[in-house]
Design a protein around this motif. Structure first.
Motif, PDB file in Angstrom:
ATOM      1  N   ALA A 151       0.828  -1.208   0.000  1.00  0.00           N
ATOM      2  CA  ALA A 151       0.000   0.000   0.000  1.00  0.00           C
ATOM      3  C   ALA A 151       0.862   1.257   0.000  1.00  0.00           C
ATOM      4  CB  ALA A 151      -0.926  -0.003   1.213  1.00  0.00           C
ATOM      5  N   GLY A 152       2.029   1.157   0.636  1.00  0.00           N
ATOM      6  CA  GLY A 152       2.932   2.303   0.681  1.00  0.00           C
ATOM      7  C   GLY A 152       3.513   2.657  -0.674  1.00  0.00           C
ATOM      8  N   GLU A 153       3.467   1.728  -1.602  1.00  0.00           N
ATOM      9  CA  GLU A 153       3.992   1.974  -2.949  1.00  0.00           C
ATOM     10  C   GLU A 153       2.901   2.385  -3.927  1.00  0.00           C
ATOM     11  OE1 GLU A 153       5.831  -1.709  -3.903  1.00  0.00           O
ATOM     12  OE2 GLU A 153       7.467  -1.486  -2.439  1.00  0.00           O
ATOM     13  N   GLU A 154       1.652   2.375  -3.472  1.00  0.00           N
ATOM     14  CA  GLU A 154       0.533   2.717  -4.338  1.00  0.00           C
ATOM     15  C   GLU A 154       0.161   4.187  -4.211  1.00  0.00           C
ATOM     16  OE1 GLU A 154      -1.551  -1.713  -3.966  1.00  0.00           O
ATOM     17  OE2 GLU A 154      -2.348  -0.011  -2.838  1.00  0.00           O
ATOM     18  N   GLU A 155      -0.528   4.676  -5.206  1.00  0.00           N
ATOM     19  CA  GLU A 155      -0.973   6.068  -5.166  1.00  0.00           C
ATOM     20  C   GLU A 155      -2.133   6.198  -4.196  1.00  0.00           C
ATOM     21  OE1 GLU A 155      -2.547   9.595  -8.211  1.00  0.00           O
ATOM     22  OE2 GLU A 155      -1.969   7.618  -8.980  1.00  0.00           O
ATOM     23  N   GLY A 156      -2.042   7.152  -3.300  1.00  0.00           N
ATOM     24  CA  GLY A 156      -3.082   7.340  -2.307  1.00  0.00           C
ATOM     25  C   GLY A 156      -4.093   8.383  -2.729  1.00  0.00           C
ATOM     26  N   LEU A 157      -5.029   8.673  -1.828  1.00  0.00           N
ATOM     27  CA  LEU A 157      -6.018   9.711  -2.093  1.00  0.00           C
ATOM     28  C   LEU A 157      -5.357  11.074  -2.080  1.00  0.00           C
ATOM     29  CD1 LEU A 157      -9.125   8.676   0.055  1.00  0.00           C
ATOM     30  CD2 LEU A 157      -8.946   8.678  -2.426  1.00  0.00           C
TER      31      LEU A 157
END
Length: 351
Positions: free
Chosen positions: A335-341
């Protein structure tokens, strides 16, 4: 002409009734104060997402004070309201698997990442265990690093001996036991008054509580631990009959803006309000205490048995605790490597 007018009137009435019946309003029961981030950010944003996704066929109405925090599960299961958010620690004995994201890791990470990882771990390992029986889970959340707010400063963990500290159950209850604190079970909203009256000497809560529950005004010393003393887990749930009553098209539309996306929103909100809580406390001259390294190591030793204890409880519920925790930590990194809101995707009056 009279017959034609009558037919026209009946047709109009029937059409109006049909249109009224096709529009659905979801009643959301919420229990934190109106200025809490769940009420200023999460529900308004989700409402906007739902209305847009369903092209206006489903709307959301947020109602405050329908019942205390611990009664929300029953409110939804009984159909008094359609949707709410639960803090699992307020229902001891019912929720044990939910303690997974509450375990101290001694590492800093955003609540947004933790909430996404928790949603994935829940679906992979916990959904079939039935802890949320009676309701439909539409989102999950993890709050930020749990801190210890105190009336008087401390220099070591020994200074906590005899302190009466507000706790809310779940992981924080396990932590308070490890610290040999005298835990006083209170809802967050009751902590300010309890501290003012000297009923408690401190409180375990999130950093956002410094502002949203005004604890910076009565407990001016904040003790922090790397990654937090604990975390807290939440679920966002819907009445199953309400869910079943929606058309397949609307269920699919709501699913597209719930689940992992709603979980991400909840975590995003927690990250934002933690920052605002710290700023609120700093403006009032509060003291932020970082314990010496040897005290941090000492607490790590106190908490070392908690993951093993949780895994044993998970095994009793037919869940491979070792695998579930490894998966959660793995998804935390993913999740830390994914684009967040981003801020432009949410409704936030203070942004």
């Amino acid at each position: 002409m009279h017959k034609l007018a009558t037919l026209t009137t009946l047709t109009a009435l029937s059409l109006g009734a049909f249109q009224g019946a096709s529009a659905t309003e979801l009643t959301v029961s919420t229990w934190a104060g109106p200025n809490h981030g769940v009420n200023t950010i999460v529900w308004p944003t989700w409402a906007s997402w739902v209305e847009e996704a369903t092209e206006g066929r489903v709307s959301v109405n947020v109602v405050h004070d329908m019942g205390p925090p611990g009664a929300q599960m029953e409110l939804i299961a009984d159909g008094v309201a359609d949707v709410t958010w639960l803090f699992h620690g307020l229902m001891p004995g019912r929720f044990e698997l939910t303690k997974l994201p509450e375990l101290p890791t001694f590492e800093d990470f955003p609540s947004e990442h933790a909430s996404v990882a928790y949603w994935r771990a829940h679906n992979e390992y916990f959904a079939e265990a039935g802890e949320h029986r009676g309701v439909e889970v539409i989102g999950l959340g993890v709050h930020g690093p749990g801190a210890l707010f105190l009336a008087e400063p401390i220099e070591s963990l020994d200074d906590l001996d005899g302190k009466r500290v507000r706790i809310g159950g779940g992981g924080m209850a396990d932590i308070s036991n490890a610290l040999d604190l005298t835990g006083v079970a209170l809802p967050p909203a009751g902590t300010y008054e309890a501290a003012t009256q000297g009923v408690v000497d401190g409180a375990m809560l999130t950093l956002e509580g410094l502002r949203s529950f005004r604890l910076a005004e009565v407990l001016p010393n904040t003790v922090q631990m790397p990654g937090g003393f604990y975390r807290g887990s939440f679920s966002l749930v819907m009445n199953p009959d309400t869910w079943a009553s929606l058309s397949e098209e609307d269920r699919e539309a709501i699913e597209s803006v719930s689940g992992e996306r709603l979980s991400r929103l909840f975590g995003y909100m927690m990250d934002v309000v933690d920052v605002r809580g710290i700023a609120f406390a700093e403006e009032r001259g509060n003291t932020f205490i970082e314990l010496p390294a040897e005290e941090v190591e000492r607490f790590q030793q106190m908490a070392a048995e908690l993951p093993g204890k949780w895994k044993a409880e998970a095994e009793q519920k037919g869940v491979d605790g070792e695998a579930a925790r490894a998966y959660f930590l793995e998804q935390l990194e993913v999740a830390g490597e994914e684009e967040g809101l981003s801020a432009d995707e949410v409704i936030d009056p203070e942004a």
